[in-house]
Scaffold this motif. Structure first.
Motif, PDB file in Angstrom:
ATOM      1  N   GLU A   1       0.795  -1.187   0.043  1.00 35.03           N
ATOM      2  CA  GLU A   1      -0.018  -0.180   0.091  1.00 35.03           C
ATOM      3  C   GLU A   1       0.880   1.253   0.166  1.00 35.03           C
ATOM      4  OE1 GLU A   1      -3.179   0.383   2.864  1.00 35.03           O
ATOM      5  OE2 GLU A   1      -2.211   2.275   3.588  1.00 35.03           O
ATOM      6  N   LEU A   2       0.162   2.232  -0.886  1.00 30.94           N
ATOM      7  CA  LEU A   2       1.011   3.474  -0.687  1.00 30.94           C
ATOM      8  C   LEU A   2       0.323   4.757  -0.891  1.00 30.94           C
ATOM      9  CD1 LEU A   2       1.204   5.117  -3.881  1.00 30.94           C
ATOM     10  CD2 LEU A   2       2.803   3.033  -4.333  1.00 30.94           C
ATOM     11  N   ILE A   3       0.305   5.629  -0.142  1.00 33.34           N
ATOM     12  CA  ILE A   3      -0.460   6.775  -0.110  1.00 33.34           C
ATOM     13  C   ILE A   3       0.328   8.203  -0.560  1.00 33.34           C
ATOM     14  CG2 ILE A   3      -1.820   8.528   1.261  1.00 33.34           C
ATOM     15  CD1 ILE A   3      -2.106   5.982   3.137  1.00 33.34           C
ATOM     16  N   CYS A   4      -0.413   8.745  -1.360  1.00 32.49           N
ATOM     17  CA  CYS A   4       0.217  10.171  -2.034  1.00 32.49           C
ATOM     18  C   CYS A   4      -0.847  11.079  -2.140  1.00 32.49           C
ATOM     19  CB  CYS A   4       0.834   9.669  -3.481  1.00 32.49           C
ATOM     20  SG  CYS A   4      -0.563   9.197  -4.763  1.00 32.49           S
ATOM     21  N   SER A   5      -0.407  12.313  -2.346  1.00 35.33           N
ATOM     22  CA  SER A   5      -1.282  13.462  -2.443  1.00 35.33           C
ATOM     23  C   SER A   5      -1.339  13.780  -3.915  1.00 35.33           C
ATOM     24  CB  SER A   5      -0.610  14.671  -1.874  1.00 35.33           C
ATOM     25  OG  SER A   5      -1.448  15.573  -1.603  1.00 35.33           O
ATOM     26  N   SER A   6      -2.925  14.050  -4.396  1.00 33.91           N
ATOM     27  CA  SER A   6      -3.167  14.133  -5.644  1.00 33.91           C
ATOM     28  C   SER A   6      -2.742  15.292  -5.999  1.00 33.91           C
ATOM     29  CB  SER A   6      -4.597  13.806  -5.978  1.00 33.91           C
ATOM     30  OG  SER A   6      -5.310  14.843  -5.336  1.00 33.91           O
ATOM     31  N   PRO A   7      -2.033  15.406  -7.386  1.00 37.06           N
ATOM     32  CA  PRO A   7      -1.853  16.751  -7.933  1.00 37.06           C
ATOM     33  C   PRO A   7      -3.059  17.508  -8.532  1.00 37.06           C
ATOM     34  CG  PRO A   7      -1.429  15.201  -9.695  1.00 37.06           C
ATOM     35  CD  PRO A   7      -1.998  14.420  -8.378  1.00 37.06           C
ATOM     36  N   PRO A   8      -3.165  18.859  -8.481  1.00 31.00           N
ATOM     37  CA  PRO A   8      -4.208  19.643  -9.206  1.00 31.00           C
ATOM     38  C   PRO A   8      -4.308  19.495 -10.492  1.00 31.00           C
ATOM     39  CG  PRO A   8      -2.595  21.091  -8.820  1.00 31.00           C
ATOM     40  CD  PRO A   8      -2.011  19.595  -8.106  1.00 31.00           C
ATOM     41  N   ARG A   9      -5.568  19.505 -11.066  1.00 29.21           N
ATOM     42  CA  ARG A   9      -5.742  19.589 -12.665  1.00 29.21           C
ATOM     43  C   ARG A   9      -5.155  20.919 -13.182  1.00 29.21           C
ATOM     44  NH1 ARG A   9     -10.027  17.699 -15.318  1.00 29.21           N
ATOM     45  NH2 ARG A   9      -8.924  19.238 -16.996  1.00 29.21           N
ATOM     46  N   SER A  10      -4.338  20.741 -14.116  1.00 25.25           N
ATOM     47  CA  SER A  10      -3.874  22.125 -14.830  1.00 25.25           C
ATOM     48  C   SER A  10      -4.713  22.933 -15.628  1.00 25.25           C
ATOM     49  CB  SER A  10      -2.555  21.519 -15.718  1.00 25.25           C
ATOM     50  OG  SER A  10      -3.166  20.888 -16.730  1.00 25.25           O
ATOM     51  N   GLN A  11      -5.725  22.382 -16.074  1.00 25.79           N
ATOM     52  CA  GLN A  11      -6.797  23.117 -16.997  1.00 25.79           C
ATOM     53  C   GLN A  11      -8.130  22.480 -16.699  1.00 25.79           C
ATOM     54  OE1 GLN A  11      -5.030  23.156 -20.634  1.00 25.79           O
ATOM     55  NE2 GLN A  11      -5.127  20.753 -20.964  1.00 25.79           N
ATOM     56  N   ASN A  12      -8.844  23.201 -17.407  1.00 21.11           N
ATOM     57  CA  ASN A  12     -10.649  22.775 -17.560  1.00 21.11           C
ATOM     58  C   ASN A  12     -10.775  22.192 -15.994  1.00 21.11           C
ATOM     59  OD1 ASN A  12     -10.542  23.417 -20.093  1.00 21.11           O
ATOM     60  ND2 ASN A  12      -9.709  21.306 -20.605  1.00 21.11           N
ATOM     61  N   LEU A  13     -10.636  23.035 -15.192  1.00 23.95           N
ATOM     62  CA  LEU A  13     -11.187  22.591 -13.567  1.00 23.95           C
ATOM     63  C   LEU A  13     -12.563  22.297 -13.509  1.00 23.95           C
ATOM     64  CD1 LEU A  13      -8.970  24.905 -11.583  1.00 23.95           C
ATOM     65  CD2 LEU A  13      -8.797  22.671 -12.275  1.00 23.95           C
ATOM     66  N   SER A  14     -13.341  22.637 -14.460  1.00 29.97           N
ATOM     67  CA  SER A  14     -14.775  22.614 -14.246  1.00 29.97           C
ATOM     68  C   SER A  14     -15.310  21.146 -15.243  1.00 29.97           C
ATOM     69  CB  SER A  14     -15.725  23.768 -14.865  1.00 29.97           C
ATOM     70  OG  SER A  14     -15.246  23.905 -16.098  1.00 29.97           O
ATOM     71  N   GLN A  15     -14.384  20.655 -15.933  1.00 28.49           N
ATOM     72  CA  GLN A  15     -15.019  19.339 -16.599  1.00 28.49           C
ATOM     73  C   GLN A  15     -14.223  18.195 -15.899  1.00 28.49           C
ATOM     74  OE1 GLN A  15     -13.543  19.783 -20.647  1.00 28.49           O
ATOM     75  NE2 GLN A  15     -14.841  21.637 -21.118  1.00 28.49           N
ATOM     76  N   SER A  16     -14.931  16.929 -15.941  1.00 29.71           N
ATOM     77  CA  SER A  16     -14.787  15.645 -15.512  1.00 29.71           C
ATOM     78  C   SER A  16     -13.694  15.213 -16.576  1.00 29.71           C
ATOM     79  CB  SER A  16     -15.834  14.843 -15.246  1.00 29.71           C
ATOM     80  OG  SER A  16     -15.382  13.534 -14.863  1.00 29.71           O
ATOM     81  N   ILE A  17     -12.508  14.500 -16.060  1.00 30.36           N
ATOM     82  CA  ILE A  17     -11.718  13.709 -16.811  1.00 30.36           C
ATOM     83  C   ILE A  17     -11.196  12.573 -16.220  1.00 30.36           C
ATOM     84  CG2 ILE A  17      -9.728  15.146 -16.086  1.00 30.36           C
ATOM     85  CD1 ILE A  17      -8.481  15.087 -19.034  1.00 30.36           C
ATOM     86  N   VAL A  18     -10.780  11.497 -16.926  1.00 33.32           N
ATOM     87  CA  VAL A  18     -10.376  10.322 -16.464  1.00 33.32           C
ATOM     88  C   VAL A  18      -8.896  10.118 -16.783  1.00 33.32           C
ATOM     89  CG1 VAL A  18     -10.523   7.782 -16.093  1.00 33.32           C
ATOM     90  CG2 VAL A  18     -12.794   9.314 -16.491  1.00 33.32           C
ATOM     91  N   VAL A  19      -7.879   9.791 -16.111  1.00 34.41           N
ATOM     92  CA  VAL A  19      -6.575   9.841 -16.244  1.00 34.41           C
ATOM     93  C   VAL A  19      -6.226   8.490 -15.765  1.00 34.41           C
ATOM     94  CG1 VAL A  19      -6.097  12.237 -16.031  1.00 34.41           C
ATOM     95  CG2 VAL A  19      -5.927  10.751 -14.051  1.00 34.41           C
ATOM     96  N   ASP A  20      -4.863   8.007 -16.197  1.00 38.78           N
ATOM     97  CA  ASP A  20      -4.322   6.722 -15.830  1.00 38.78           C
ATOM     98  C   ASP A  20      -3.730   6.804 -14.592  1.00 38.78           C
ATOM     99  OD1 ASP A  20      -5.262   5.631 -18.122  1.00 38.78           O
ATOM    100  OD2 ASP A  20      -3.307   5.598 -19.387  1.00 38.78           O
ATOM    101  N   ALA A  21      -3.179   5.940 -13.693  1.00 35.37           N
ATOM    102  CA  ALA A  21      -2.690   5.833 -12.375  1.00 35.37           C
ATOM    103  C   ALA A  21      -1.413   4.893 -12.897  1.00 35.37           C
ATOM    104  CB  ALA A  21      -3.150   5.316 -11.147  1.00 35.37           C
ATOM    105  N   THR A  22      -0.108   5.554 -12.443  1.00 37.30           N
ATOM    106  CA  THR A  22       1.178   4.870 -12.857  1.00 37.30           C
ATOM    107  C   THR A  22       1.802   4.912 -11.721  1.00 37.30           C
ATOM    108  OG1 THR A  22       0.837   5.514 -15.208  1.00 37.30           O
ATOM    109  CG2 THR A  22       3.177   4.852 -14.307  1.00 37.30           C
ATOM    110  N   VAL A  23       2.661   3.735 -11.337  1.00 34.92           N
ATOM    111  CA  VAL A  23       3.724   3.580 -10.296  1.00 34.92           C
ATOM    112  C   VAL A  23       4.905   3.117 -11.063  1.00 34.92           C
ATOM    113  CG1 VAL A  23       4.302   2.215  -8.360  1.00 34.92           C
ATOM    114  CG2 VAL A  23       2.041   3.025  -8.544  1.00 34.92           C
TER     115      VAL A  23
END
Length: 1166
Positions: free
Chosen positions: A837-859
């Motif tokens: 298990e690892l815990i990290c703090s999510s980064p902010p979205r760089s743009q289009n803060l009002s739109q939903s977007i799905v991203v990949d998670a990579t370790v």
């Protein structure tokens, strides 16, 4: 794949195997892949009596579901599921949630690494009403199906007889039909796609769709994935033929390309007229089975080996027609076998059986050398490179070629050696032995697939000839003879070869002569030479060698009284039977009786590989004190010890074989003799075997080969103890020193890899700074287990970032500093790291803060990465609200969130993100609401509901917890226990202050002095008691509650109207009010429940003074009549909408329409 299903085994009792004559040797169907069939599940008639149903298999497990059961006139629509278990029979499983139907589309599709079965559309007919569905259901365990909520964008038409295919990361829905009546007369001539079943778009342009379906029938339609292409087979409306199209996906434009036209055509005689058939792909080949042509059910199999361009048909005998003369059957590829189940026979009776092809025996391999077929009667020189050739092996079959070589014709019990399919060759080498016959045993085996049976094992005799060694000479160099003495030399071949002869040319005579070995030659005076080689039957001729001789003759002296006389020399060039009279040397020459090539000065062994770059030669014998020098080829061997019985010298090693020569003088004449040969072969690494290392514990690497050196056998080396007898040993994996090196033997060394990470790491075994692994190929590299992601919580996050994300998985390493975590392309700041298990703090979205977007998670760990595709979604999130409690535990957190869920009517909330506080004095929860569909206005309404709940009588008392206050995003705090009269509000900024009389100020000052004095006096006495208090409860750094987890605790029916949402409970023990709700999977009766609810609700007035409120109660279709009916949906959530009047609802149902509010199918109207 699904937890409750048992593993299926092939040992099914009572199977019936039927052969098709004339097909077993056909090259068109992969060595008879469909020539023999066996009947399975012979006692599962109830499960297999169906048609128009679905079938799916994964991990050797099969399930069938839905369809139509019984004869057409009295058939029953099904929504059940049966699984094939270890006893070889189908068993029913409690299922499924979706309504009864047939002719639906289905496919197994992977979403975020999880295989999911999707069920789409279908058909149901009862009375005079036909229903064509366009709903989507999914399951990952084949038990609990979930209704897939589609997005408002895109379109998915109702369809029957449509086909679903998983291809290039998307679900494709092709063809089908629907209608307002029972005719299914409206063709769906388009292809739709969706990555996860929620949003559907057109996959081809309208112009391409017109070309694809021109004069074609969308019900004579089949599709399969083969060779990386989407193969579509479309039947003609006018003729009994089918066009074959190969479609490819362009991920950039999100469209399917239909190419320049059809790649092939299936004529009627080869199955082109078939419809309701089964199209399967196996071993990159296409198979078309069962089905009907016009009104006639076909009885043959069609096959294409080139991706659909050319097709061939096989006519079956009368016995086999019973298997394939059916339509509306289901087919699948199970354990790399073709299986056909259920369907309807030509007599309109159900075919309640299951047939699967019997894996054929693969052809035995053949043997070649230099592209020529090996012949049993021919003798071949050793070493001989043998190539093994097999029939066409499908790449998906996981085939291997195994072989062994033996001296006897008896077949071994198992074959141990393996060659690659891409380079199936090996070398036969007699390795210095005599010529002989070797027997090769080879077999094509399928260790991890079941499409074929292993080929037979036959011995193949190969006659191998060894090369003879060069002939040896009994003497060499310079001869001194006197008087009538003659110099004679004997040439001999190796004594273990029967019938060996010496072929030689002596002196200036050009005639080549052959004599049995050994042959004796009388040498002429002066200089001469002999060229010779050894020959023998079934042996390879030795290489030619030249011997040079010098014969010096001294004149014999007579008595003093006698005059001088001359002596004559007899010259001869042929073998002599007489033995010459030997001369008597003044001193005996050095004699070598023992020769050793050693790895160290002690010369206690005869190993051939030193641990350094120098080798030594030890000579034992007599008269060795006469030796003046030892040479290895032309290099000097430096003397280390010399005596009459022993000579020890050392020299620089070179690869290959070299002669060792000793030199001495006899009567002032230089003499020399070859006393032996030395061979030096470097360490050879043959195999580097290991199990991938766990990053935090390492692994053992086994190095196997030859010539490692036996001197160090049994020794263990580590960083603290790395030397033995002056030799330093060290192992390196990547750039890190190995934990330990264990030198097992001359052919085996174990290297203990340290904790680490990475793939394709170079392994070094250093002995005195020399790497024995230099010759290891690139493939001989070590790898640690790569990181893997199993789950992510929360899967939704705020666009502003700074949310703790917990990633569960394995092989994350031992140090958080070595890890890199990314959400999309941005780094997720590392927090804590545990084993899995690892815990990290999510980064902010760089743009289009009002739109939903799905991203990949990579370790990322070293050069290895784990990616969970589309695992994290940025959504607009409510601002953090903090709720304060008197006390709080882990269990109470869950209880409170479930209470809050029900009070907020949280239908559209996907997740609650909760961060508990560990402060004992004021425990609290910081709460964020995450949703993929809520707008900012709806978020504001939820906050109002939360404040309303806090201010209402009782407040949060029903949760069982004592809430002391709320801290709102604006900074305003609501104190709920401030007074008995109700909550009070403390603004974020002070509004002013009032002055106190001086007498009151004096009293306050005195009280403060007393309190401080008492604290200073009592504090030491309570220190021990305070230190022994129970520590505050430990919380997880972030807790995520998903909708599915919380919804399990809530009632099963949800009522959705225009303005209110609520959960409807049924009193325990009331039972069902109608059979319709029971059959449809409702856990309570909708009709009874809704009747009891709405009898107590006054009907809304359409003549309200407020026009807006009046409009809210009008039918959303006609905007005139009141909303007086309730539409019941047939989805998993059992939702209802009260948004229309009875007249508009009736017209919608007659037209086969869906709910005007949510586009879901209409189950019933109340």
């Amino acid at each position: 794949m699904y937890n409750h299903m048992n593993k299926i085994v092939l040992g099914v009792l009572g199977v019936l195997i039927v052969g098709i004559p004339g097909c077993s040797s056909s090259s068109n169907d992969l060595y008879g892949l469909t020539s023999r069939w066996e009947k399975l599940a012979t006692n599962s008639k109830e499960a297999l009596t169906r048609n128009g149903f679905g079938i799916m298999q994964l991990n050797d497990q099969i399930a069938i579901f839905g369809g139509l059961q019984g004869p057409t006139a009295s058939a029953t629509y099904l929504n059940d599921l049966w699984e094939l278990r270890a006893d070889g029979e189908f068993h029913q499983v409690d299922c499924c949630g979706w309504s009864r139907r047939m002719n639906f589309a289905y496919t197994l599709h992977t979403v975020n690494g999880t295989p999911i079965l999707f069920l789409i559309g279908g058909y149901y007919f009862t009375g005079n009403v036909a229903s064509f569905y366009n709903d989507v259901w999914s399951t990952s365990d084949f038990v609990q199906f979930s209704f897939v909520k589609r997005s408002t964008s895109g379109y998915l038409p109702p369809c029957s007889l449509c086909v679903a295919v998983s291809y290039q990361g998307n679900i494709f829905l092709l063809g089908g039909c629907n209608s307002l009546d029972n005719s299914c007369g409206t063709a769906q001539k388009q292809i739709y796609f969706s990555p996860d079943g929620t949003s559907w778009q057109k996959a081809i342009t309208d112009s391409d769709a017109e070309i694809l379906w021109k004069e074609k029938s969308s019900t004579k339609f089949m599709a399969a994935v083969s060779g990386g292409k989407l193969i579509v087979v479309i039947g003609s409306q006018a003729t009994d033929s089918k066009d074959v199209w190969s479609l490819s996906w362009n991920d950039g434009t999100k469209t399917l390309s239909i190419g320049t036209g059809a790649i092939g055509n299936i004529p009627n005689e080869e199955g082109g007229g078939k419809f309701s058939a089964v199209l399967l792909s196996l071993f990159s080949n296409l198979w078309l089975l069962t089905g009907a042509s016009g009104s006639t059910i076909t009885d043959y199999i069609s096959y294409s080996a080139d991706g659909g361009v050319n097709w061939a048909g096989s006519i079956l005998d009368q016995q086999q027609q019973n298997i394939f003369k059916r339509q509306r059957a289901a087919g699948t590829v199970w354990q790399q076998r073709i299986c056909v189940l259920g369907g309807i026979l030509s007599s309109d009776l159900p075919a309640a059986d299951m047939w699967c092809s019997v894996p054929p025996k693969f052809p035995s391999p053949t043997f070649y050398s230099n592209q020529q077929l090996l012949q049993a009667a021919t003798w071949y020189p050793s070493p001989l490179t043998v190539s093994i050739q097999t029939g066409r092996v499908p790449t998906e079959s996981c085939a291997e070629i195994r072989y062994d070589v033996a001296a006897q014709a008896a077949a071994p019990s198992s074959l141990q050696q393996t060659v690659s399919l891409s380079s199936p060759s090996f070398t036969l080498d007699l390795a210095g032995g005599s010529s002989q016959t070797k027997y090769i045993f080879a077999q094509v085996v399928f260790p991890c697939s079941k499409g074929f049976t292993n080929s037979d094992i036959y011995p193949f005799a190969v006659n191998l000839m060894q090369q003879l060694r060069q002939p040896s000479s009994s003497s060499s160099g310079v001869f001194s003879v006197k008087g009538i003495e003659v110099a004679m030399v004997q040439l001999a071949c190796q004594g273990d070869v029967a019938g060996a002869s010496v072929r030689y040319t002596y002196g200036s005579e050009a005639t080549e002569q052959t004599s049995p070995s050994p042959v004796s030659l009388v040498l002429v005076d002066g200089s001469s030479s002999v060229k010779a080689k050894c020959i023998a039957s079934h042996w390879v001729d030795s290489s030619e060698i030249q011997f040079s001789f010098i014969v010096n003759r001294e004149a014999a002296q007579g008595p003093k009284s006698t005059t001088s006389s001359s002596s004559t020399t007899s010259r001869a060039s042929s073998p002599m039977d007489s033995t010459p009279i030997p001369s008597s040397p003044q001193q005996p020459p050095p004699q070598v009786s023992s020769f050793n090539f050693c790895c160290q000065l002690f010369c206690q062994s005869s190993c051939e590989t030193p641990t350094s770059s120098a080798g030594c030669v030890s000579l034992l014998g007599s008269n060795l004190n006469r030796v003046e020098g030892v040479e290895v080829s032309s290099r000097s061997c430096v003397s280390k010890e010399a005596s009459e019985t022993r000579v020890l010298c050392c020299f620089d090693l070179r690869l290959g074989e070299e002669a060792v020569t000793i030199r001495w003088s006899d009567l002032e004449q230089p003499k020399s003799a070859v006393v032996g040969n030395v061979r030096f072969y470097p360490a050879l690494v043959a195999v580097l075997a290991f199990s991938p290392g766990i990053p935090c514990s390492g692994s053992t690497i086994s190095i196997s080969g030859s010539n490692f050196g036996a001197l160090l056998a049994g020794q263990q080396f580590s960083e603290s103890s790395s030397s033995f007898l002056g030799h330093k040993v060290r192992g390196i994996v990547g750039h890190t020193t190995a934990t330990q090196v264990e030198w097992v033997s001359d052919s085996s060394v174990l290297v203990m890899a340290p904790p680490g990470a990475g793939a394709n790491l170079k392994v070094q075994l250093l002995v005195d700074g020399v790497d024995l692994m230099e010759q290891a190929s690139v493939s001989q590299r070590f790898s640690y287990l790569p990181p893997a992601i199993t789950s992510i919580k929360p899967s939704l996050g705020a666009a502003e970032g700074s949310m703790l994300v917990t990633i569960m998985g394995r092989n994350f390493g031992c140090s958080a500093d070595a890890l890199t975590v990314q959400l999309g392309s941005q780094p997720c700041k590392m927090g804590s790291l545990k084993i899995n298990e690892l815990i990290c703090s999510s980064p902010p979205r760089s743009q289009n803060l009002s739109q939903s977007i799905v991203v990949d998670a990579t370790v990322l760990l070293a050069n290895q990465a784990a990616t969970s595709v589309r695992a994290y979604q940025y959504v607009a999130a409510s601002q953090a609200v903090t709720i304060y409690f008197i006390s709080l535990s882990n269990e109470q957190v869950t209880t409170f969130i479930k209470f809050l869920w029900s009070r907020l009517n949280a239908i559209s909330i996907d997740q609650f993100y909760v961060v508990p506080s560990t402060r004992r004095s004021s425990p609290s929860l910081t709460l964020r609401i995450l949703s993929t569909s809520l707008s900012s206005m709806e978020y504001e309404m939820l906050m109002r509901n939360l404040i309303t709940t806090a201010n209402s009588p009782g407040g949060f008392a029903d949760s069982g917890l004592q809430v002391t206050g709320l801290l709102l995003p604006s900074g305003e705090r609501i104190n709920l226990l401030a007074s008995a009269t109700g909550p009070t509000s403390t603004p974020a900024a002070a509004q002013g202050s009032s002055s106190l009389p001086s007498s009151q100020i004096a009293v306050i000052v005195c009280c403060v002095v007393v309190v401080v004095s008492g604290f200073l006096y009592l504090a030491p006495r309570f220190r021990r008691r305070i230190s022994s208090r129970v520590p505050p409860p430990l919380f997880s750094p972030n807790i995520v509650f998903s909708q599915s987890e919380l919804a399990d605790e809530l009632p099963s029916i949800r009522v959705v109207s225009s303005g209110t949402t609520g959960w409807i409970f049924e009193e325990e023990g009331t039972g069902f009010g109608c059979e319709q709700c029971r059959r449809s999977g409702f856990r309570v009766c909708i009709h009874q429940t809704m009747k009891s609810v709405f009898e107590n609700v006054s009907p809304p007035s359409r003549y309200d003074d407020d026009d807006d409120e009046a409009n809210d109660e009008l039918c959303i279709v006609c905007l005139d009549r009141p909303r007086d009916v309730i539409i019941v949906h047939g989805n998993e959530e059992k939702t209802l909408h009260k948004v229309t009047c009875s007249e508009c609802t009736q017209r919608i149902r007659e037209a086969g329409g869906t709910c005007p509010m949510c586009r879901q199918p209409i189950f019933d109207v109340l």
